[in-house]
Scaffold this motif. Structure first.
Motif, PDB file in Angstrom:
ATOM      1  N   ILE A 424       0.827  -1.201   0.000  1.00  0.00           N
ATOM      2  CA  ILE A 424       0.000   0.000   0.000  1.00  0.00           C
ATOM      3  C   ILE A 424       0.864   1.254   0.000  1.00  0.00           C
ATOM      4  CG2 ILE A 424      -1.734   1.326   1.288  1.00  0.00           C
ATOM      5  CD1 ILE A 424      -2.785  -1.182  -0.106  1.00  0.00           C
ATOM      6  N   GLU A 425       1.958   1.228   0.758  1.00  0.00           N
ATOM      7  CA  GLU A 425       2.870   2.377   0.764  1.00  0.00           C
ATOM      8  C   GLU A 425       3.397   2.647  -0.644  1.00  0.00           C
ATOM      9  OE1 GLU A 425       3.703   4.356   3.185  1.00  0.00           O
ATOM     10  OE2 GLU A 425       3.010   3.349   5.015  1.00  0.00           O
ATOM     11  N   GLU A 426       3.713   1.594  -1.364  1.00  0.00           N
ATOM     12  CA  GLU A 426       4.216   1.756  -2.731  1.00  0.00           C
ATOM     13  C   GLU A 426       3.120   2.280  -3.653  1.00  0.00           C
ATOM     14  OE1 GLU A 426       5.799  -2.025  -3.822  1.00  0.00           O
ATOM     15  OE2 GLU A 426       7.474  -1.902  -2.414  1.00  0.00           O
ATOM     16  N   LEU A 427       1.899   1.754  -3.493  1.00  0.00           N
ATOM     17  CA  LEU A 427       0.793   2.217  -4.325  1.00  0.00           C
ATOM     18  C   LEU A 427       0.516   3.700  -4.115  1.00  0.00           C
ATOM     19  CD1 LEU A 427      -1.950  -0.580  -4.244  1.00  0.00           C
ATOM     20  CD2 LEU A 427      -0.432   0.042  -6.122  1.00  0.00           C
ATOM     21  N   GLU A 428       0.659   4.162  -2.885  1.00  0.00           N
ATOM     22  CA  GLU A 428       0.407   5.580  -2.608  1.00  0.00           C
ATOM     23  C   GLU A 428       1.299   6.476  -3.450  1.00  0.00           C
ATOM     24  OE1 GLU A 428      -1.032   6.735   1.655  1.00  0.00           O
ATOM     25  OE2 GLU A 428       0.623   5.330   1.863  1.00  0.00           O
ATOM     26  N   GLY A 429       2.516   6.024  -3.703  1.00  0.00           N
ATOM     27  CA  GLY A 429       3.444   6.817  -4.491  1.00  0.00           C
ATOM     28  C   GLY A 429       3.237   6.691  -5.989  1.00  0.00           C
TER      29      GLY A 429
END
Length: 458
Positions: A424-429
């Motif tokens: 999810i952290e990666e998707l946010e970016g």
């Protein structure tokens, strides 16, 4: 000849020093008032820290934010600072950050029509923008609870910034400040630093949830006459489950499967549920062992289908998807059949109540609603809400695709939780809108499944 900007800086620092005792009074008065607002909430508030803007910090900010261009005097520069006096309400866990904000919103309930800020009649000189959307997104892409405000004293307005931070976020903020903010080589290693900070933040999020579980359990143990540690509780429960149901299975079908893993899962599940929902009280533990005693005297059926008394419905998309899948295989996959047969025998409610409780506990263990619901906050609220639902779908669908009872093994759930936070952290970016996400949703799902399969291949 000396640059004019440094004359401006010197005069501003001199004025800051001249007014320092006045700002100290503001700091002390507000510190006492914020303590008053948080009265009765010490179970989640660890400390309230404050500071007046330092000379070194102000000097740097004047240049970095070009205050010397936008303001004509030292007083105007000080008046333009949003954080001349700063406060941090430090709370125990991440989930407490929003709870503290709710307390402030409840207490500061009087609307100031001139600027839209709020105050409490107990102190009509302190105003906060508690209605602003929180958390805010910083330039680094990470979220923070940061509230603008001001204090009126002796005819002067002093701008105040209030932050709400969990312990792990305070720790992460210090790391970021040292690695990035004060690192003159940051831009050379920009991508490296971003990846490093994202990894640190993801790991701290997991640590926070684990500490939260331990803290709650220890709180209950500390007030009980016969405290039960996590390890002792789980071992006692797991052994009791294994011994009881191994014998009951042999009585029912004439042989016994190895149900040690299932017994361990149930022991861990009961431990989590009793802490999360019942508070881990001794009454619940006593009741549990009374249930075992009762089960010991009755026959259990490990041959006929499990019957669910009611229709399964859930507003939560994760629980809806996973629940319907498990119901579809509950009488065809014998591992799941045995697990739910044991669970329904142990738990006091009807089968559907027990089933829904189990799904809620698993969901809470795998993904924290508060954490997920504060992701994608850089997008419009309606889009972020849709993304939260899609991410929950992806997680549930991936568990159904794996399908086996291994998805609720403790080591697998920990690994899934860790991987999902990182994902999810990666998707946010990467995601710039909901429509953008949906265009590549299948690709994102395939990428997620590769990570999930790696977990179950290990």
């Amino acid at each position: 000849m000396r640059l004019k900007v440094f004359d401006t800086i010197d005069s501003t620092l001199d004025l800051l020093e001249k007014n320092h005792s006045f700002y100290r009074e503001v700091e002390d008065e507000l510190h006492e008032y914020i303590e008053f607002l948080m009265r009765g909430k010490r179970e989640m508030v660890v400390d309230i820290n404050s500071r007046i803007k330092s000379k070194d910090s102000l000097r740097e900010k004047i240049i970095r934010n070009r205050f010397y261009v936008e303001n004509n005097s030292a007083q105007e520069i000080l008046d333009s600072l949003s954080d001349l006096v700063g406060f941090i309400i430090e709370c125990r866990f991440i989930e407490d950050e929003f709870n503290v904000l709710k307390v402030l919103r409840d207490k500061l309930n009087r609307f100031h029509e001139e600027d839209g800020y709020y105050y409490n009649e107990v102190n009509p000189n302190f105003f906060l923008d508690v209605a602003s959307r929180q958390p805010q997104i910083q330039k680094n892409g990470f979220a923070i609870y940061r509230i603008d405000g001001y204090y009126l004293k002796d005819g002067m307005r002093v701008n105040v910034e209030l932050q709400i931070k969990a312990l792990v976020h305070s720790f992460w903020g210090e790391i970021e400040h040292k690695l990035v903010y004060k690192n003159t080589n940051y831009y050379v290693y920009d991508d490296f630093m971003k990846d490093l900070l994202a990894s640190i933040k993801a790991n701290l999020t997991i640590t926070d949830r684990q500490l939260n579980i331990i803290y709650n359990q220890m709180q209950e143990s500390s007030v009980s006459d016969t405290s039960i540690t996590e390890g002792t509780f789980e071992k006692q429960i797991s052994k009791a489950i294994n011994d009881l149901f191994a014998r009951k299975m042999n009585e029912s079908i004439g042989f016994t499967m190895n149900i040690k893993n299932t017994s361990t899962i149930l022991g861990h599940y009961i431990f989590l549920k009793d802490i999360r929902y019942d508070g881990g009280s001794n009454d619940r533990v006593t009741s549990l062992f009374k249930t075992f005693k009762k089960l010991n005297s009755i026959d259990l059926d490990f041959e006929n289908e499990i019957e669910i008394e009611e229709e399964f419905l859930s507003q939560d998309i994760f629980i809806h998807i996973l629940g319907n899948y498990l119901l579809s295989i509950i009488n065809t996959d014998y591992d799941w059949y045995v697990f739910f047969n044991m669970l329904f025998a142990i738990e006091p409610g009807n089968n559907m109540e027990d089933f829904c409780m189990f799904l809620n506990v698993i969901k809470n263990y795998l993904v924290d609603n508060y954490w997920l619901n504060t992701s994608f906050v850089k997008l419009p609220m309606d889009q972020s809400d849709l993304l939260h639902e899609e991410c929950s779908k992806i997680l549930a669908e991936s568990l159904c695709e794996i399908g086996t009872i291994h998805i609720i093994y403790d080591d697998k759930m920990v690994a899934i939780n860790h991987a999902f936070v990182t994902f999810i952290e990666e998707l946010e970016g990467r995601v710039i809108s909901y429509s953008d996400f949906m265009e590549y949703r299948n690709a994102y799902y395939d990428e997620w499944m590769k990570r999930v399969y790696q977990i179950f291949q290990s």
